[in-house]
Scaffold this motif. Structure first.
Motif, mmCIF file in Angstrom:
data_model
loop_
_atom_site.group_PDB
_atom_site.id
_atom_site.type_symbol
_atom_site.label_atom_id
_atom_site.label_comp_id
_atom_site.label_asym_id
_atom_site.label_seq_id
_atom_site.Cartn_x
_atom_site.Cartn_y
_atom_site.Cartn_z
ATOM 1 N N LYS A 190 0.841 -1.198 0.000
ATOM 2 C CA LYS A 190 0.000 0.000 0.000
ATOM 3 C C LYS A 190 0.879 1.252 0.000
ATOM 4 O O LYS A 190 0.611 2.222 -0.724
ATOM 5 C CB LYS A 190 -0.902 -0.020 1.229
ATOM 6 N N ALA A 191 1.946 1.210 0.808
ATOM 7 C CA ALA A 191 2.866 2.347 0.868
ATOM 8 C C ALA A 191 3.453 2.611 -0.516
ATOM 9 O O ALA A 191 3.524 3.758 -0.974
ATOM 10 C CB ALA A 191 3.981 2.070 1.876
ATOM 11 N N ARG A 192 3.827 1.540 -1.192
ATOM 12 C CA ARG A 192 4.431 1.692 -2.518
ATOM 13 C C ARG A 192 3.424 2.294 -3.497
ATOM 14 O O ARG A 192 3.752 3.185 -4.287
ATOM 15 C CB ARG A 192 4.893 0.310 -2.998
ATOM 16 N N ALA A 193 2.172 1.826 -3.437
ATOM 17 C CA ALA A 193 1.148 2.337 -4.363
ATOM 18 C C ALA A 193 0.918 3.832 -4.134
ATOM 19 O O ALA A 193 0.793 4.617 -5.088
ATOM 20 C CB ALA A 193 -0.160 1.558 -4.171
ATOM 21 N N ILE A 194 0.893 4.246 -2.859
ATOM 22 C CA ILE A 194 0.675 5.673 -2.563
ATOM 23 C C ILE A 194 1.871 6.495 -3.040
ATOM 24 O O ILE A 194 1.719 7.551 -3.666
ATOM 25 C CB ILE A 194 0.438 5.882 -1.048
ATOM 26 N N ALA A 195 3.073 5.985 -2.773
ATOM 27 C CA ALA A 195 4.278 6.723 -3.184
ATOM 28 C C ALA A 195 4.333 6.842 -4.703
ATOM 29 O O ALA A 195 4.693 7.902 -5.241
ATOM 30 C CB ALA A 195 5.522 6.017 -2.650
ATOM 31 N N GLU A 196 3.966 5.773 -5.390
ATOM 32 C CA GLU A 196 3.976 5.836 -6.862
ATOM 33 C C GLU A 196 2.950 6.843 -7.369
ATOM 34 O O GLU A 196 3.216 7.605 -8.302
ATOM 35 C CB GLU A 196 3.693 4.444 -7.452
ATOM 36 N N ALA A 197 1.779 6.860 -6.724
ATOM 37 C CA ALA A 197 0.744 7.817 -7.144
ATOM 38 C C ALA A 197 1.204 9.255 -6.878
ATOM 39 O O ALA A 197 0.962 10.163 -7.682
ATOM 40 C CB ALA A 197 -0.569 7.527 -6.405
ATOM 41 N N ALA A 198 1.898 9.442 -5.739
ATOM 42 C CA ALA A 198 2.387 10.795 -5.404
ATOM 43 C C ALA A 198 3.439 11.234 -6.422
ATOM 44 O O ALA A 198 3.416 12.376 -6.897
ATOM 45 C CB ALA A 198 2.978 10.806 -3.986
ATOM 46 N N LEU A 199 4.331 10.328 -6.783
ATOM 47 C CA LEU A 199 5.360 10.670 -7.781
ATOM 48 C C LEU A 199 4.723 10.949 -9.140
ATOM 49 O O LEU A 199 5.139 11.868 -9.853
ATOM 50 C CB LEU A 199 6.377 9.528 -7.910
ATOM 51 N N ALA A 200 3.713 10.150 -9.483
ATOM 52 C CA ALA A 200 3.040 10.368 -10.768
ATOM 53 C C ALA A 200 2.374 11.743 -10.775
ATOM 54 O O ALA A 200 2.417 12.472 -11.769
ATOM 55 C CB ALA A 200 2.005 9.274 -11.005
ATOM 56 N N ARG A 201 1.781 12.119 -9.633
ATOM 57 C CA ARG A 201 1.075 13.405 -9.581
ATOM 58 C C ARG A 201 2.017 14.596 -9.794
ATOM 59 O O ARG A 201 1.630 15.628 -10.335
ATOM 60 C CB ARG A 201 0.330 13.548 -8.231
ATOM 61 N N VAL A 202 3.278 14.443 -9.339
ATOM 62 C CA VAL A 202 4.223 15.547 -9.553
ATOM 63 C C VAL A 202 5.058 15.310 -10.827
ATOM 64 O O VAL A 202 6.054 15.999 -11.058
ATOM 65 C CB VAL A 202 5.149 15.781 -8.324
ATOM 66 N N GLY A 203 4.635 14.342 -11.647
ATOM 67 C CA GLY A 203 5.252 14.150 -12.962
ATOM 68 C C GLY A 203 6.604 13.469 -12.928
ATOM 69 O O GLY A 203 7.410 13.651 -13.846
ATOM 70 N N LEU A 204 6.870 12.677 -11.872
ATOM 71 C CA LEU A 204 8.207 12.092 -11.740
ATOM 72 C C LEU A 204 8.205 10.567 -11.664
ATOM 73 O O LEU A 204 9.179 9.969 -11.201
ATOM 74 C CB LEU A 204 8.900 12.656 -10.492
ATOM 75 N N ALA A 205 7.132 9.940 -12.138
ATOM 76 C CA ALA A 205 7.032 8.483 -12.026
ATOM 77 C C ALA A 205 8.241 7.795 -12.648
ATOM 78 O O ALA A 205 8.747 6.792 -12.119
ATOM 79 C CB ALA A 205 5.740 7.998 -12.691
#
Ligand code: ATP
Length: 357
Positions: free
Chosen positions: A120-135
């Protein structure tokens, strides 16, 4: 929907009589301030006025010498209470971003989510990175990213745990001018989208006016004025506040019977100040060039500079020792040496009693 795309449960902040001393230094002196859920408040002031110390007390990185700090009505610091930073629900973002150099970008963002199951932590972190355009940088290390990208990682990391309040200390000052404006806009858009409560430290009045719902102007550990950016700019409560927001022309004068006479005309004395020394402040944009003899005073143009969006002239006026600055449209001001008249937008003059400055 990932947890990261949800709005935050924005908290309120309440500071009551907060004080901090370091030995003989009174860093923060009796500060009271409230921040409403979803509001962005800027702590603004010169270097050393106590902004960072105040922010650190809200974060729980310093314990106040006196006073109370409450988040969403819950006392987190007070005479007999001290809740550690990790239990306050605050997000932190510093000037140097404080990313861990030996962790990947994804691991940096996951860092504050340790209490969640790993997937779950990984999914949230990935979503946060995607939101700031850094996935696409998830597996890279901080040194491989530009300053602007590192700033966005720090933002994603601060927001990933869904904090009740985000505390930011000069978050844009390490970026060059060109990038700063774009990143600032993107950051504030994301914070608005998430409905975040934000307390942000800056020493830059223009930045504060761009991002804040309210500004708390600090001087020597105290909040000297708080209000909407426009209130502080248009109705500064002191010469200090007026100077902070504008490169003011200052004319020393004397108030008598409610009137202040100057070579630039007569102004109303500050209310309730009585007779005595005062200062008339005129913004460079509130003075205009007119034909000699048709303004309130004549003078000679000393210099004239092109500054991009506007020009700035200095003019030596009859009866005044110091030259005044006058702002004009680009290419519209008179040349150095020209004899000119000067008119004043009287309603915009700021008059302060000299006592206390
Ligand atoms: P800047 O914009 O330069 O960061 P600031 O407004 O954030 O300044 P603070 O860093 O809060 O100001 O410092 C306020 C005062 O407290 C300063 O005089 C500073 O030297 C002092 N101070 C801050 N932290 C400490 C500390 N840990 N020990 C001793 N003095 C400190």
């Amino acid at each position: 929907m990932s947890d990261f795309t949800k709005a935050l449960a924005a908290a309120s902040l309440d500071l009551r009589g907060v004080r901090q001393t370091f030995g003989a230094t009174l860093a923060v002196d009796d500060v009271s301030l409230t921040v409403a859920p979803g509001e962005t408040v800027c702590l603004l002031g010169h270097s050393g006025c106590g902004k960072t110390t105040l922010l650190r007390m809200v974060a729980g990185l310093e314990r106040p010498t006196a006073g109370q700090v409450s988040l969403d009505g819950r006392e987190v610091a007070g005479p007999s209470v001290f809740v550690p930073p990790e239990q306050r629900g605050v997000g932190l973002m510093f000037q140097d971003y404080a990313l861990f150099p030996h962790l990947t970008i994804l691991e940096n963002v996951t860092f504050g989510l340790a209490r969640l199951p790993a997937a779950k932590a990984r999914a949230i972190a990935e979503a946060a990175l995607a939101r700031v355009g850094l996935a696409r940088y998830a597996g890279d290390y901080p040194h491989m990213l530009s300053g602007g990208e590192q700033q966005r990682v720090a933002l994603a990391r601060a927001l990933a745990p869904q904090p009740g309040i985000l505390l930011m200390d000069e978050p844009f000052s390490n970026l060059d001018q060109r990038m700063r404006e774009r990143i600032r806009e993107e950051t504030m858009a994301l914070l608005r989208e998430k409905g975040a409560t934000v307390l942000v430290v800056t020493h830059d009045p223009v930045e504060a006016m761009m991002i804040a719902d309210r500004i708390a102007l600090m001087r020597s550990g105290r909040i000297v004025q708080a209000g909407a950016p426009r209130d502080l700019y248009e109705r500064p409560a002191s010469l200090f506040a007026a100077r902070f927001f504008c490169d003011l022309n200052e004319i020393a004068a004397v108030a008598r019977d409610g009137r202040v006479e100057t070579p630039l005309g007569v102004f109303a004395a500050p209310q309730g100040a009585g007779d005595g020394d005062c200062v008339v402040g005129l913004r460079p944009g509130d003075l205009t060039f007119v034909a000699p003899g048709s303004g309130v005073v004549d003078g000679v143009v000393e210099s004239h500079r092109f500054l991009g969006d506007f020009d700035l002239a200095t003019v030596v006026l009859d009866g005044l020792d110091n030259p005044l600055k006058i702002r004009t449209l680009p290419g519209k001001g008179p040349s150095p040496g020209a004899r000119v008249g000067v008119a004043v937008v009287h309603s915009q003059a700021l008059v302060f009693s000299a006592a206390g400055h």
